[in-house]
Design a protein around this motif. Structure first.
Motif, mmCIF file in Angstrom:
data_model
loop_
_atom_site.group_PDB
_atom_site.id
_atom_site.type_symbol
_atom_site.label_atom_id
_atom_site.label_comp_id
_atom_site.label_asym_id
_atom_site.label_seq_id
_atom_site.Cartn_x
_atom_site.Cartn_y
_atom_site.Cartn_z
ATOM 1 N N PRO A 146 0.822 -1.207 0.000
ATOM 2 C CA PRO A 146 0.000 0.000 0.000
ATOM 3 C C PRO A 146 0.856 1.258 0.000
ATOM 4 C CG PRO A 146 0.117 -0.920 2.199
ATOM 5 C CD PRO A 146 0.840 -1.888 1.292
ATOM 6 N N SER A 147 0.233 2.339 -0.284
ATOM 7 C CA SER A 147 0.923 3.623 -0.233
ATOM 8 C C SER A 147 1.284 3.930 1.216
ATOM 9 C CB SER A 147 0.023 4.728 -0.792
ATOM 10 O OG SER A 147 0.523 5.993 -0.459
ATOM 11 N N LEU A 148 2.582 4.009 1.497
ATOM 12 C CA LEU A 148 2.992 4.274 2.866
ATOM 13 C C LEU A 148 2.485 5.618 3.382
ATOM 14 C CD1 LEU A 148 6.619 2.829 2.971
ATOM 15 C CD2 LEU A 148 4.480 1.774 3.664
ATOM 16 N N PRO A 149 2.496 6.662 2.573
ATOM 17 C CA PRO A 149 1.904 7.914 3.075
ATOM 18 C C PRO A 149 0.447 7.763 3.473
ATOM 19 C CG PRO A 149 3.248 8.352 1.145
ATOM 20 C CD PRO A 149 3.143 6.859 1.255
ATOM 21 N N ALA A 150 -0.278 6.899 2.764
ATOM 22 C CA ALA A 150 -1.687 6.672 3.113
ATOM 23 C C ALA A 150 -1.792 5.970 4.466
ATOM 24 C CB ALA A 150 -2.375 5.857 2.035
ATOM 25 N N LEU A 151 -0.914 4.986 4.710
ATOM 26 C CA LEU A 151 -0.931 4.276 5.985
ATOM 27 C C LEU A 151 -0.565 5.199 7.143
ATOM 28 C CD1 LEU A 151 0.744 0.828 5.202
ATOM 29 C CD2 LEU A 151 -1.658 1.270 5.682
ATOM 30 N N PHE A 152 0.457 6.020 6.910
ATOM 31 C CA PHE A 152 0.956 6.873 7.982
ATOM 32 C C PHE A 152 0.190 8.187 8.082
ATOM 33 C CE2 PHE A 152 5.215 4.732 6.898
ATOM 34 C CZ PHE A 152 4.859 3.628 7.659
ATOM 35 N N GLY A 153 -0.747 8.401 7.172
ATOM 36 C CA GLY A 153 -1.481 9.658 7.164
ATOM 37 C C GLY A 153 -2.954 9.474 7.425
ATOM 38 N N THR A 154 -3.325 8.496 8.248
ATOM 39 C CA THR A 154 -4.734 8.279 8.564
ATOM 40 C C THR A 154 -5.288 9.501 9.290
ATOM 41 O OG1 THR A 154 -4.066 7.168 10.600
ATOM 42 C CG2 THR A 154 -4.521 5.780 8.700
ATOM 43 N N PRO A 155 -6.573 9.779 9.126
ATOM 44 C CA PRO A 155 -7.147 10.950 9.795
ATOM 45 C C PRO A 155 -7.028 10.821 11.309
ATOM 46 C CG PRO A 155 -8.866 9.538 8.910
ATOM 47 C CD PRO A 155 -7.574 9.036 8.354
ATOM 48 N N PRO A 156 -6.797 11.913 12.013
ATOM 49 C CA PRO A 156 -6.651 11.845 13.473
ATOM 50 C C PRO A 156 -7.941 11.380 14.125
ATOM 51 C CG PRO A 156 -6.844 14.116 12.745
ATOM 52 C CD PRO A 156 -6.691 13.286 11.505
ATOM 53 N N PRO A 157 -7.841 10.708 15.258
ATOM 54 C CA PRO A 157 -9.050 10.224 15.935
ATOM 55 C C PRO A 157 -9.874 11.374 16.477
ATOM 56 C CG PRO A 157 -7.122 9.869 17.314
ATOM 57 C CD PRO A 157 -6.614 10.307 15.977
ATOM 58 N N GLU A 158 -11.169 11.118 16.571
ATOM 59 C CA GLU A 158 -12.093 12.133 17.064
ATOM 60 C C GLU A 158 -12.437 11.859 18.522
ATOM 61 O OE1 GLU A 158 -16.569 13.825 15.980
ATOM 62 O OE2 GLU A 158 -15.444 12.594 14.547
ATOM 63 N N ARG A 159 -12.376 12.893 19.329
ATOM 64 C CA ARG A 159 -12.646 12.760 20.756
ATOM 65 C C ARG A 159 -14.116 12.408 20.998
ATOM 66 N NH1 ARG A 159 -11.253 17.942 24.132
ATOM 67 N NH2 ARG A 159 -9.162 17.218 23.589
#
Length: 440
Positions: A146-159
């Protein structure tokens, strides 16, 4: 679930398990030196086993076994063995946790008891200075990096927002009464120890992004093993069993005291815990049950004579680390099956304790207090006990059920046990509420 092959339990015995194609490649340590595994978790179909920044996280599902009933462990062992035997693996590293890896979480009780074993499509791993990426596909497809930037760039979690807590199956007073009933049974000679659990229900304004509480728990309890498997999230301080290249280890916890906010006071509390006849008795039952279960599988067993005090942010536990050399070729999953349920989460004698738990708790524990962890194709793995956890409601993801339990022996005081259970609920409860040190 893209590219997933979920296999019903009643079909596992056929040879038609999927043939998996697996590839593990090493990531550049300079480029990925700051890799934070939990920050790479996707919002769905995520699995995790992380401690102090090291461990494994999984994305998606390549294969999954869902199983229930008293034969859940035997079913999972046979299914996993067939998967591992048929898989085509290319592994550049060859360390525990590389190549084919499955994440599992097993029900505490035989009935109803829903358990699961998941093989992700992508696994990111970190151990020491090494980082790796494993991709898994079902033949005839081939693993796709997979695209490593995609893996490492997941959207931040929501509180989570507007979380409200309520008693679960029993109120605090009702649960304390159940503890008193258990003490009477122990005094009557029916059994020596029983572990009673209680639950707490949390309801948020909208579906909970599990990654938020998971990250909070990992941050606040770095000495624990943070895990996520199909909606069960938590951070356990108790290692049921680890198998690494023939070495078997286990950490047993039993006997607990709540910490204060004063270091000098905590030292005095730790000393009192180490001398407590009630807690030492409870701990001895737990250590003995693990040692007896591991003995048929190991040689050169080392069982310390006395426990040490493990300091966690909210509580302190009596702890004993056992070790041995594997003698019979069992996998970590098979060892976990042999150890469950230990006296640390059930009681002794086991059959009597199980019957009393079913009678007094008035709830289904689900996968709370069952084995949770991972196994690789060589049998290496780590399996903790699913403690300090919450289960996301699959029908209503705004709801979570939190669990905590206490070991009850003859000297147990119901009010003290209730306070201990409340202390054990703190890690997940705090992770779902606003953190005063953070800005919205």
């Amino acid at each position: 679930m893209t590219e997933s092959s979920a296999i019903p339990a009643d079909e596992f015995a056929t040879p038609d398990v999927p043939r998996l194609v697996v590839r593990t490649t090493e990531l550049d340590p300079d480029v990925h030196a700051g890799l934070d595994l939990l920050q790479t978790l996707p919002t769905e179909d995520a699995t995790a086993w992380v401690r102090r920044g090291e461990g494994l996280v999984g994305h998606g599902e390549a294969a999954r076994l869902d199983v229930s009933g008293p034969d859940r462990f035997a079913t999972a062992v046979q299914w996993w063995d067939k998967l591992a035997e048929s898989a085509a693996v290319r592994d550049e590293i060859g360390e525990p946790g590389t190549g084919l890896v499955g994440f599992g979480s097993f029900a505490f009780a035989d009935d109803p008891g829903h358990s699961t074993l998941v093989v992700p499509r992508v696994v990111l791993g970190r151990r020491g200075d090494r980082r790796w990426l494993t991709t898994i596909a079902v033949e005839p497809a081939l693993p796709t990096v997979p695209s490593l930037p995609a893996l490492f760039g997941t959207p931040p979690p929501e509180r989570p927002q507007g979380v409200v807590f309520a008693d679960g199956a029993l109120t605090g007073a009702q649960w304390a009464s159940a503890v008193a009933d258990a003490v009477r049974r122990i005094d009557a000679g029916d059994l020596d120890k029983v572990v009673l659990a209680r639950d707490l229900v949390a309801v948020a304004e909208k579906p909970v992004d599990f990654r938020w509480p998971l990250a909070r728990i990992a941050r606040d309890y770095p000495a624990c093993w943070t895990y996520a498997v199909r909606g069960l999230i938590g951070a356990t301080p108790e290692m049921l069993v680890r198998l690494e290249n023939g070495l078997v280890t286990s950490r047993v916890l039993a006997g607990t005291i709540r910490r204060s906010n004063d270091d000098a006071r905590d030292l005095a509390l730790a000393a009192s815990l180490a001398r407590s006849s009630k807690d030492l008795e409870e701990h001895e039952y737990a250590v003995r049950s693990v040692a007896d279960a591991l003995a048929p599988h190991c040689t050169s067993m080392n069982v310390p004579e006395s426990p040490f005090v493990l300091h966690l942010p909210n509580v302190m536990h009596l702890a004993t680390d056992l070790a041995g050399v594997l003698a019979d070729g069992s996998s970590s999953l098979e060892l976990a099956a042999a150890l469950h349920p230990s006296a640390a989460v059930c009681g002794t004698p086991t059959p009597v304790a199980l019957q009393l738990i079913a009678e007094l708790e008035h709830m289904d524990r689900g996968r709370y207090a069952g084995p949770v962890g991972w196994v690789d194709a060589s049998g290496n793995g780590e399996w903790g006990i699913a403690l300090r956890c919450a289960q996301v409601d699959t029908q209503d993801p705004r709801r979570l059920r939190l669990y905590a339990g206490c070991g009850i022996v003859a000297d147990s005081v119901p009010e003290s046990e209730l306070a201990e259970a409340q202390a054990k609920l703190v890690p997940v409860r705090d992770a779902l509420t606003p953190d005063p040190t953070e800005t919205p």
